[in-house]
Design a protein around this motif. Sequence first.
Motif, PDB file in Angstrom:
ATOM      1  N   TRP A 108      -2.982  82.469  75.326  1.00  0.00           N
ATOM      2  CA  TRP A 108      -2.589  82.932  76.657  1.00  0.00           C
ATOM      3  C   TRP A 108      -3.048  81.915  77.698  1.00  0.00           C
ATOM      4  CZ3 TRP A 108       0.011  87.651  76.707  1.00  0.00           C
ATOM      5  CH2 TRP A 108      -0.115  88.435  75.550  1.00  0.00           C
ATOM      6  N   GLN A 109      -2.151  81.527  78.562  1.00  0.00           N
ATOM      7  CA  GLN A 109      -2.480  80.596  79.655  1.00  0.00           C
ATOM      8  C   GLN A 109      -2.906  81.412  80.888  1.00  0.00           C
ATOM      9  OE1 GLN A 109      -2.443  77.043  80.077  1.00  0.00           O
ATOM     10  NE2 GLN A 109      -3.474  77.731  81.958  1.00  0.00           N
ATOM     11  N   ILE A 110      -4.101  81.140  81.397  1.00  0.00           N
ATOM     12  CA  ILE A 110      -4.560  81.842  82.599  1.00  0.00           C
ATOM     13  C   ILE A 110      -3.812  81.303  83.819  1.00  0.00           C
ATOM     14  CG2 ILE A 110      -6.540  82.306  84.100  1.00  0.00           C
ATOM     15  CD1 ILE A 110      -8.342  82.122  81.658  1.00  0.00           C
ATOM     16  N   VAL A 111      -3.172  82.199  84.568  1.00  0.00           N
ATOM     17  CA  VAL A 111      -2.401  81.784  85.738  1.00  0.00           C
ATOM     18  C   VAL A 111      -2.939  82.385  87.032  1.00  0.00           C
ATOM     19  CG1 VAL A 111      -0.293  81.414  84.417  1.00  0.00           C
ATOM     20  CG2 VAL A 111      -0.760  83.682  85.419  1.00  0.00           C
ATOM     21  N   GLY A 112      -3.934  83.262  86.950  1.00  0.00           N
ATOM     22  CA  GLY A 112      -4.455  83.885  88.164  1.00  0.00           C
ATOM     23  C   GLY A 112      -5.833  84.467  87.954  1.00  0.00           C
ATOM     24  N   VAL A 113      -6.571  84.600  89.065  1.00  0.00           N
ATOM     25  CA  VAL A 113      -7.891  85.230  89.066  1.00  0.00           C
ATOM     26  C   VAL A 113      -7.873  86.324  90.130  1.00  0.00           C
ATOM     27  CG1 VAL A 113     -10.373  84.908  89.437  1.00  0.00           C
ATOM     28  CG2 VAL A 113      -9.019  83.085  88.353  1.00  0.00           C
ATOM     29  N   PHE A 114      -8.251  87.549  89.760  1.00  0.00           N
ATOM     30  CA  PHE A 114      -8.257  88.654  90.708  1.00  0.00           C
ATOM     31  C   PHE A 114      -9.665  89.200  90.899  1.00  0.00           C
ATOM     32  CE2 PHE A 114      -7.373  90.341  86.498  1.00  0.00           C
ATOM     33  CZ  PHE A 114      -8.190  91.465  86.406  1.00  0.00           C
ATOM     34  N   ASN A 140     -10.434  88.502  85.761  1.00  0.00           N
ATOM     35  CA  ASN A 140     -11.152  88.871  86.978  1.00  0.00           C
ATOM     36  C   ASN A 140     -12.281  87.875  87.261  1.00  0.00           C
ATOM     37  OD1 ASN A 140     -12.971  89.626  84.984  1.00  0.00           O
ATOM     38  ND2 ASN A 140     -13.438  91.609  85.893  1.00  0.00           N
ATOM     39  N   GLN A 141     -12.892  88.013  88.432  1.00  0.00           N
ATOM     40  CA  GLN A 141     -13.923  87.071  88.841  1.00  0.00           C
ATOM     41  C   GLN A 141     -15.139  87.132  87.926  1.00  0.00           C
ATOM     42  OE1 GLN A 141     -13.630  84.760  91.378  1.00  0.00           O
ATOM     43  NE2 GLN A 141     -15.529  83.977  90.482  1.00  0.00           N
ATOM     44  N   GLU A 142     -15.442  88.304  87.390  1.00  0.00           N
ATOM     45  CA  GLU A 142     -16.573  88.436  86.473  1.00  0.00           C
ATOM     46  C   GLU A 142     -16.342  87.609  85.211  1.00  0.00           C
ATOM     47  OE1 GLU A 142     -20.291  89.727  85.091  1.00  0.00           O
ATOM     48  OE2 GLU A 142     -19.369  89.850  87.085  1.00  0.00           O
ATOM     49  N   PHE A 143     -15.116  87.572  84.717  1.00  0.00           N
ATOM     50  CA  PHE A 143     -14.779  86.743  83.554  1.00  0.00           C
ATOM     51  C   PHE A 143     -15.049  85.270  83.864  1.00  0.00           C
ATOM     52  CE2 PHE A 143     -12.148  84.261  80.760  1.00  0.00           C
ATOM     53  CZ  PHE A 143     -12.083  84.966  79.563  1.00  0.00           C
ATOM     54  N   VAL A 144     -14.615  84.837  85.048  1.00  0.00           N
ATOM     55  CA  VAL A 144     -14.830  83.438  85.449  1.00  0.00           C
ATOM     56  C   VAL A 144     -16.315  83.140  85.565  1.00  0.00           C
ATOM     57  CG1 VAL A 144     -14.443  81.738  87.279  1.00  0.00           C
ATOM     58  CG2 VAL A 144     -12.607  83.324  86.629  1.00  0.00           C
ATOM     59  N   ASP A 145     -17.080  84.048  86.186  1.00  0.00           N
ATOM     60  CA  ASP A 145     -18.514  83.815  86.388  1.00  0.00           C
ATOM     61  C   ASP A 145     -19.264  83.742  85.070  1.00  0.00           C
ATOM     62  OD1 ASP A 145     -18.077  83.845  89.101  1.00  0.00           O
ATOM     63  OD2 ASP A 145     -18.664  85.946  89.373  1.00  0.00           O
ATOM     64  N   ARG A 146     -18.845  84.500  84.083  1.00  0.00           N
ATOM     65  CA  ARG A 146     -19.569  84.520  82.810  1.00  0.00           C
ATOM     66  C   ARG A 146     -19.160  83.393  81.869  1.00  0.00           C
ATOM     67  NH1 ARG A 146     -20.642  90.537  80.333  1.00  0.00           N
ATOM     68  NH2 ARG A 146     -21.072  91.653  82.286  1.00  0.00           N
ATOM     69  N   TYR A 147     -17.856  83.109  81.806  1.00  0.00           N
ATOM     70  CA  TYR A 147     -17.371  82.251  80.729  1.00  0.00           C
ATOM     71  C   TYR A 147     -16.725  80.947  81.196  1.00  0.00           C
ATOM     72  CZ  TYR A 147     -17.847  86.772  78.386  1.00  0.00           C
ATOM     73  OH  TYR A 147     -18.333  87.959  77.921  1.00  0.00           O
ATOM     74  N   LEU A 148     -16.426  80.846  82.483  1.00  0.00           N
ATOM     75  CA  LEU A 148     -15.710  79.652  82.950  1.00  0.00           C
ATOM     76  C   LEU A 148     -16.408  79.007  84.135  1.00  0.00           C
ATOM     77  CD1 LEU A 148     -12.045  81.074  82.814  1.00  0.00           C
ATOM     78  CD2 LEU A 148     -13.260  79.761  81.053  1.00  0.00           C
ATOM     79  N   ASP A 171     -18.016  76.202  84.554  1.00  0.00           N
ATOM     80  CA  ASP A 171     -17.771  74.768  84.752  1.00  0.00           C
ATOM     81  C   ASP A 171     -16.326  74.390  84.463  1.00  0.00           C
ATOM     82  OD1 ASP A 171     -20.515  74.468  85.308  1.00  0.00           O
ATOM     83  OD2 ASP A 171     -20.967  74.326  83.162  1.00  0.00           O
ATOM     84  N   LYS A 172     -15.441  75.361  84.452  1.00  0.00           N
ATOM     85  CA  LYS A 172     -14.042  75.084  84.118  1.00  0.00           C
ATOM     86  C   LYS A 172     -13.126  75.539  85.243  1.00  0.00           C
ATOM     87  CE  LYS A 172     -14.720  75.727  79.109  1.00  0.00           C
ATOM     88  NZ  LYS A 172     -14.350  74.372  78.690  1.00  0.00           N
ATOM     89  N   ASP A 173     -11.955  74.944  85.293  1.00  0.00           N
ATOM     90  CA  ASP A 173     -10.910  75.411  86.184  1.00  0.00           C
ATOM     91  C   ASP A 173     -10.178  76.535  85.457  1.00  0.00           C
ATOM     92  OD1 ASP A 173      -8.795  75.883  87.842  1.00  0.00           O
ATOM     93  OD2 ASP A 173      -7.847  73.915  87.593  1.00  0.00           O
ATOM     94  N   PRO A 174     -10.281  77.767  85.941  1.00  0.00           N
ATOM     95  CA  PRO A 174      -9.655  78.875  85.192  1.00  0.00           C
ATOM     96  C   PRO A 174      -8.151  78.715  85.035  1.00  0.00           C
ATOM     97  CG  PRO A 174     -10.384  79.588  87.378  1.00  0.00           C
ATOM     98  CD  PRO A 174     -10.972  78.233  87.145  1.00  0.00           C
ATOM     99  N   LEU A 175      -7.489  78.107  86.017  1.00  0.00           N
ATOM    100  CA  LEU A 175      -6.035  77.971  85.940  1.00  0.00           C
ATOM    101  C   LEU A 175      -5.607  76.872  84.972  1.00  0.00           C
ATOM    102  CD1 LEU A 175      -5.062  78.421  89.702  1.00  0.00           C
ATOM    103  CD2 LEU A 175      -5.433  80.139  87.921  1.00  0.00           C
TER     104      LEU A 175
END
Length: 425
Positions: A216-222, A180-188, A190-194
């Motif tokens: 696990w390869q991240i393929v999407g952000v919800f 989810n977007q919260e995961f990206v905001d906290r941990y990623l 400066d990274k491309d989540p995909l």
Amino acid sequence: PAWYASRVDPGESLKDGGRSGTSTGSQRLRRMLIVGEFGLALSLLAGAGLAIHSFWNLTRVDVGVRTDHVLTFRLDQPAQRFATPGQMLSYNQQMLDAIRSVPGVSSVASVTGEPLRHPSDGMPFTIVGGHNYDDGSRRPNAGFQSVSPDYYKTLGIQLLKGRAFTDQDSATGLRVATVNQEFVDRYLKDKDPLATRILIEEIIPGVQKLGPPVEWQIVGVFQNVLYGDFREAYPEVDVPFAQSLSPSVAIALRTDHDPAEMSKTVAAAVHSVDSQVPLAHLRTLEDVKEESLGEDRFTMILFAGFAGLALLLAAVGIYGLMAFSVSQRTQEMGLRLALGATQLHVIRLILRDASILAAVGLGLGLAGSVFVGRTMRSTLYGVGTLDYSVLLLVSGLLVVTALVASYVPARRAASIDPMKALRTE
């Protein structure tokens, strides 16, 4: 007043009464009572306003899913019932197919968590190529759940980047995940989540101990989906059900009609696959949302009820104290009129004194409101420790009450015959 009347000296009362109608001590006590009642009433009403405003905000928050036309229930099974992972996967697929075939069902999905209530238990993870933790217990945690391919479609969860799961994400395929977007905001940040992979220990059905770390390869952000009390988003990782099996799942189905009316037909479809399994917690997603707000609703009703009672008691109390205080000055007002004061001057004098008391009381109440707001901070959502609109409304109401309570006896006092007042004096 009765207490003061019981302790006053009769001789002093005769000498005092004609001049002022009351002693300095009793005047001071009444003024303190008026100020204190203003302060307490404003403090409690401000707390009620915060609770009501917070609840209003919670009912308006975007929980991340479309709650309309969705029916949910749980199917809980012991892990020992399935001899192999393949049987578990086949059972889940048969159940989804049977429910999907019910007329009026547009989509159906399974999830190991519970929509809007809570995701599966948090799991520690490591970002591949990121920080290495010497102490594994210090790794960050995220909600972790397995979902079937139509999960996001069924619940109306918006995909912000990448893709959702498909039937091609099988047990033998590349292990993939969405975050989810919260995961990206906290941990990623400066990274491309995909382009990011994460390590999470494998969950083995029926085994207490976790298996080896799985990549696990991240393929999407919800978009963030809120759970529990809807106050805060938590990091979440979803993986395909085929790649992380569980004997117990929640089923969510979207319908074209009223979902509550389809309970029996859906239950019949479930029992056509397994006649022994019960449908636990069968309810609409709207009902789940309302239940999640139950504690906040109770708090709001409790505060509002006590605040309404406080407002009534404060209005009556302030009116009584102000009216009694003014009535004790009737002779003083008569003397002022006899010495040349106008009725308007007398009324203005009393209203000014009432306004001063109200202002002091409101200042005390403002300090109390700050204390109440800070005490309630952890239970509030979307409001600060002070709700200025509520403070303004309540303050205005209390001031009007005080002025009306002063004006009525003041007008009566200003209408007395000055000669009667002089003869009495």
